[in-house]
Enzyme design. Structure first.
Site, mmCIF file in Angstrom:
data_model
loop_
_atom_site.group_PDB
_atom_site.id
_atom_site.type_symbol
_atom_site.label_atom_id
_atom_site.label_comp_id
_atom_site.label_asym_id
_atom_site.label_seq_id
_atom_site.Cartn_x
_atom_site.Cartn_y
_atom_site.Cartn_z
ATOM 1 N N TYR A 188 -27.463 57.857 -0.315
ATOM 2 C CA TYR A 188 -26.412 58.220 -1.241
ATOM 3 C C TYR A 188 -25.185 58.855 -0.485
ATOM 4 O O TYR A 188 -23.993 58.423 -0.633
ATOM 5 C CB TYR A 188 -26.817 59.154 -2.208
ATOM 6 C CG TYR A 188 -25.738 59.584 -3.332
ATOM 7 C CD1 TYR A 188 -25.478 58.630 -4.359
ATOM 8 C CD2 TYR A 188 -24.951 60.766 -3.260
ATOM 9 C CE1 TYR A 188 -24.346 59.220 -5.266
ATOM 10 C CE2 TYR A 188 -24.039 61.015 -4.199
ATOM 11 C CZ TYR A 188 -23.686 60.452 -5.052
ATOM 12 O OH TYR A 188 -22.928 60.488 -6.172
ATOM 13 N N LYS A 206 -36.566 70.882 -19.535
ATOM 14 C CA LYS A 206 -37.919 71.711 -19.507
ATOM 15 C C LYS A 206 -37.852 72.824 -20.333
ATOM 16 O O LYS A 206 -38.939 73.358 -20.731
ATOM 17 C CB LYS A 206 -37.976 72.046 -17.731
ATOM 18 C CG LYS A 206 -38.475 71.052 -16.857
ATOM 19 C CD LYS A 206 -38.644 71.524 -15.534
ATOM 20 C CE LYS A 206 -39.199 70.560 -14.500
ATOM 21 N NZ LYS A 206 -39.640 71.154 -13.266
ATOM 22 N N ASN A 219 -21.495 70.480 -7.909
ATOM 23 C CA ASN A 219 -22.677 70.164 -8.886
ATOM 24 C C ASN A 219 -21.987 70.049 -10.256
ATOM 25 O O ASN A 219 -21.734 71.208 -10.754
ATOM 26 C CB ASN A 219 -23.817 70.976 -8.809
ATOM 27 C CG ASN A 219 -24.754 70.998 -7.415
ATOM 28 O OD1 ASN A 219 -24.151 70.812 -6.677
ATOM 29 N ND2 ASN A 219 -25.953 70.447 -7.802
#
Length: 347
Positions: free
Chosen positions: A145, A196, A174
């Site tokens: 990537y 989660k 990010n």
């Protein structure tokens, strides 16, 4: 085009328009950031397979864009990258070459592509800046990537030197926000943690975080990034890329998205105090979702790159007063969106 469309002199094609950043740009444009002379066209993989040169060319001939924001990519989290480095390389190389060459052939005035801080060398000095992209190999966990994204910068320079094209790129840290990929196995760290925490809260179990929790990351809220993408499209004239990094330099009481240029805001690089550890991110999500259970770290899982501190000095020279959404507020908004859209967001 002016006669046929009245005031609309720009037709902006956004590839990857149904993804995290594409949906954020749609929202920002719809909420008032669009201009009368702009027509925005958002396309996704349903409209064309961008790994196909013929389909990409047909898409450009259909919409006849004057400007392009190129977001389409094969993306995934750390563990998917480790498993599929070749796939990430091949698919993204095809997509990027097809989009940039179709833009050139169709006479597009400007292309803004989306890179990533993972493209920077693994062994480097910090903070990293825009001049350091090609100074060494990227981290081995996502080399496919990373190299594919680096080649956009190479192509941008090539199209400019050989054909005078105004093709450039942004390098966000990010990104997270509504419409993210919340898949636990294949998504990025923050949306995966949100999913989660949701499940742990439902079952009354502990929250298991993969890795030690020590790696540090810089995050940027997708709605902030959307506004900066629009600014780059309209105002940024360099071919060299620009890092877009969120940094809380203004108090939370200030409204997001204003463009004032206060004299007291320093033009500075991002320091370690602006990074968030994976442990701190998990704790912020737990607080936002009112999770009271235990946090457990599975140290048998890989941590990936420990840090990739990126400088936002160049951005601050252009926009010293841009107001980023505080991390905790952005996490709360993202968690609220996930809770409200769980049935579709979990896929």
């Amino acid at each position: 085009m002016m006669e046929a469309e009245g005031l609309r002199s720009k037709r902006i094609l956004v590839t990857g328009g149904s993804g995290l950043v594409g949906r954020a740009i749609q929202k920002v444009v719809a909420d008032g950031e669009g201009q009368p002379d702009e027509e925005w066209v958002f396309v996704s993989s349903r409209d064309a397979d961008l790994t196909s040169a013929a389909e990409t060319k047909a898409l450009f001939e259909k919409h006849k864009p004057t400007h392009v924001i190129h977001l389409a990519a094969m993306v995934g989290g750390l563990f998917k990258n480790i498993r599929c480095n070749l796939d990430f390389w091949r698919r993204n190389i095809h997509i990027n070459d097809n989009v940039l060459h179709s833009a050139y052939e169709c006479g597009v005035q400007k292309v803004v592509s989306c890179l990533s801080t993972c493209i920077f060398p693994d062994k480097t000095t910090y903070p990293i800046d825009e001049t350091m992209i090609h100074n060494g190999p990227p981290h081995s966990s996502n080399f496919g990537y990373s190299y594919a994204k680096r080649m956009i910068d190479v192509q941008n320079r090539g199209y400019f030197e050989q054909h005078g094209c105004r093709f450039t790129a942004v390098i966000p840290t990010n990104v997270f926000g509504p419409h993210d990929n919340f898949n636990i196995e294949d998504g990025h760290v923050l949306p995966g943690l949100i999913h989660k925490v949701y499940l742990a809260k439902q079952t009354g179990s502990a929250l298991t975080v993969w890795g030690t929790g020590k790696p540090r990351r810089q995050f940027i809220y997708s709605l902030d990034l959307a506004q900066l993408f629009i600014w780059v499209l309209r105002e940024y004239e360099e071919v060299e890329p620009i890092i877009l990094s969120g940094k809380d330099q203004l108090p939370p009481s200030k409204r997001r998205g204003k463009w004032e240029r206060p004299h007291l805001i320093p033009v500075s690089a991002v320091g370690e105090d602006d990074e968030v550890s994976i442990k701190e991110a998990a704790e912020a999500i737990a607080e936002a979702m009112d999770f009271r259970g235990e946090l457990v770290f599975d140290t048998t899982k890989a941590d990936g790159q420990f840090k990739k501190t990126a400088s936002n000095a160049k951005l601050r020279r252009y926009l010293p007063g841009f107001q980023f959404t505080p991390f905790s507020q952005a996490v709360k908004e993202t968690c609220a969106w996930f809770n409200a859209n769980y049935a579709s967001a979990r896929k």
